[in-house]
Scaffold this active site. Structure first.
Site, PDB file in Angstrom:
ATOM      1  CB  SER A 136     -34.778  -9.359   6.954  1.00 33.12           C
ATOM      2  OG  SER A 136     -34.291 -10.671   6.922  1.00 33.12           O
ATOM      3  CG  HIS A 185     -33.736 -10.682   3.426  1.00 35.75           C
ATOM      4  ND1 HIS A 185     -32.871 -10.200   4.364  1.00 35.75           N
ATOM      5  CD2 HIS A 185     -33.477  -9.986   2.294  1.00 35.75           C
ATOM      6  CE1 HIS A 185     -32.113  -9.259   3.826  1.00 35.75           C
ATOM      7  NE2 HIS A 185     -32.460  -9.108   2.568  1.00 35.75           N
ATOM      8  CG  ASP A 208     -30.182  -6.370   1.680  1.00 32.51           C
ATOM      9  OD1 ASP A 208     -29.586  -5.530   0.984  1.00 32.51           O
ATOM     10  OD2 ASP A 208     -31.014  -7.177   1.221  1.00 32.51           O
TER      11      ASP A 208
END
Lengths: 283, 201
Positions: free
Chosen positions: B26, B53, B146
């Site tokens: 991310s 992401h 995540d």
């Protein structure tokens, strides 16, 4: 950290087979047309949502309580979407597709297929409304059963749920001063879309296996439905859509979906490659 | 799953045949991925899946940005497409990316997980289920957690787990969470070691 969704429940392919045995035998509902990974995740969600222990508990419930089946089917097909997902698609729909559909002074017939959440339907209703074509259009919306239809047709929204739709709509309309909220009515602490948008929508149950064909359509809108189907079932459904469309009619699928491997692919022209809009060949 | 080139690597006496590398990241991971794609050789055959992401409403531009310095072709997979050697696959915006049980890609629009769609956890978990010990999972810099469960799933099914050194990562939250959740990851590497590890495969 919250537990990973479905981490404790693992049903696997064998569990799926046993479940399918029951749904096919008792309810003539064949799970084998669904893509396995998504299906497993959705079944895990159904198990959690109904506070069941495991897949055996779900199978037992379906075997002993037939009133649970529509709930199961509706929860399985549930999906959460947003209005005007992919604003560029909707712009192309408004600017390129609608003018073609509006050429003759005929009634425009649209089918929103595999529609488990109402947001695609509302997006199209708003566009037709703004284009002044709402009155001369009939929109058919189909769902798997009465329950899933009733859940999508008068959906209420929380403020927060509409944020993405609002920003999508602004990107679509390129007009900061025309918020989507003008189509909303407040109902207690929630919002509902205005009655006018629902006036020409016709809801019907359609489970794919029925023989009563839908004919004479100008547009089939079916975005992000094939991703939940096996390749074989997708192929079958595309055949059904081809049969429903008039020559020159349009088909719209999700921007990362693909129909090039399907038998009927050659019966379509690519109308907009990026936005995955196809036109049925006129011959 | 025909058509895969089997790449061999010696780990002690065992010969490992990795068939997929899946990478999650991310905030702070874009630079790392960009450098990696510039360093991997043109004949790197193991397919790579990137689950990064990204802004959900920006569908275009990311592939182009990653392609600029890449020696390997970068594409966004379409639903039901097969995983081919020599390609880098970028998870498309606003969909979850699954590895289907038949070894193909599958997409989903189910709700975001860990506020993310694509969610790294879901891609990793489905890849682990399908590729088991033939899989390498890598977690890079990021500001949320995540990927932690996903990496653990890869570990549990016998895959190889690598995490970017949190000391070096621009934002250490994601690597830290992955290390903590997985228990014992196989390697904690600074990015340069990740590159040379992959290049030796």
């Amino acid at each position: 950290m919250k537990p990973f969704p479905g981490e404790e429940i693992s049903i696997g392919i064998l569990g799926l087979r046993r479940l399918n045995h029951v749904t096919s035998r008792l309810y003539n509902f064949d799970l084998r047309s669904y893509a396995a990974t998504s299906l497993i995740r959705k079944i895990e969600a159904v198990i959690q949502r109904n506070h069941l222990k495991d897949i055996d508990a779900l199978i037992h419930l379906l075997e002993t309580r037939s009133s649970f089946f529509p709930v199961f089917q509706s929860q399985l097909s549930y999906s959460c979407s947003e209005l005007f997902r992919d604003p560029a698609f909707w712009r192309s729909f408004r600017d390129d597709v609608l003018p073609v559909l509006n050429k003759n002074n005929q009634k425009i017939r649209i089918w929103v297929a595999g529609c488990s959440s109402g947001e695609e339907v509302l997006s199209i209703a708003i566009i037709l409304y703004e284009a002044g074509l709402y009155e001369k259009t009939s929109v058919l919306v189909t769902g798997l059963n009465e329950l899933s239809i009733s859940e999508t047709r008068r959906k209420t929204y929380q403020d927060k749920q509409l944020e993405i739709s609002e920003s999508n709509y602004k990107r679509f309309s390129s007009n900061e001063n025309a918020p989507i909220s003008r189509y909303l009515n407040r109902k207690d602490n929630r919002f509902v879309f205005k009655d006018e948008l629902y006036k020409n929508l016709r809801y019907e149950v359609f489970n794919g296996s029925e023989t009563n064909e839908i004919k004479g359509l100008h547009l089939v809108l079916c975005r992000n439905y094939f991703i939940y189907c096996t390749p074989e079932y997708q192929n079958e459904m595309l055949g059904l859509f081809t049969g429903s469309l008039l020559p020159g009619g349009f088909l719209a699928i999700g921007n990362k979906e693909d129909i090039s491997f399907c038998d009927d692919f050659s019966r379509y022209l690519v109308f907009n490659k990026k936005e995955k809009i196809f036109q049925k060949r006129p011959y | 799953m025909k058509g895969f080139l089997i790449v061999e690597k010696y780990t002690g006496d065992a010969v490992m045949n990795y068939r997929l590398v899946i990478i999650g990241g991310s905030a702070g991971s874009f630079q790392v991925v960009n450098q990696m794609l510039a360093k991997l050789p043109q004949d790197f055959k193991i397919p790579i899946v990137l689950v990064l992401h990204r802004l959900k409403h920006v569908r275009h531009g990311f592939v182009e940005a990653l392609s600029q310095k890449s020696n390997l072709p970068v594409i966004e997979p379409e639903d039901k497409s097969s995983i081919r050697p020599g390609y880098v696959y970028l998870a498309p915006a606003n969909y979850h990316l699954f590895i289907e049980v038949n070894g193909r890609f599958a997409l989903s629009t189910e709700e975001p997980v860990n506020h993310s769609r694509p969610a790294i956890d879901l891609s990793f978990k489905t890849a682990a289920y399908c590729f088991r010990e033939k899989l390498i999972g890598i977690i890079l810099s990021g500001a949320n957690k995540d990927g932690a469960y996903g990496l653990k799933a890869i570990k549990q099914t016998g895959g190889l787990t690598i995490v970017q050194d949190p000391m070096e990562a621009q934002i250490p939250v994601m690597p830290m969470a992955a290390i903590e959740r997985t228990g014992k990851v196989d390697h904690i590497f600074p990015v340069n070691d990740i590159f040379s590890f992959l290049c030796k495969l």
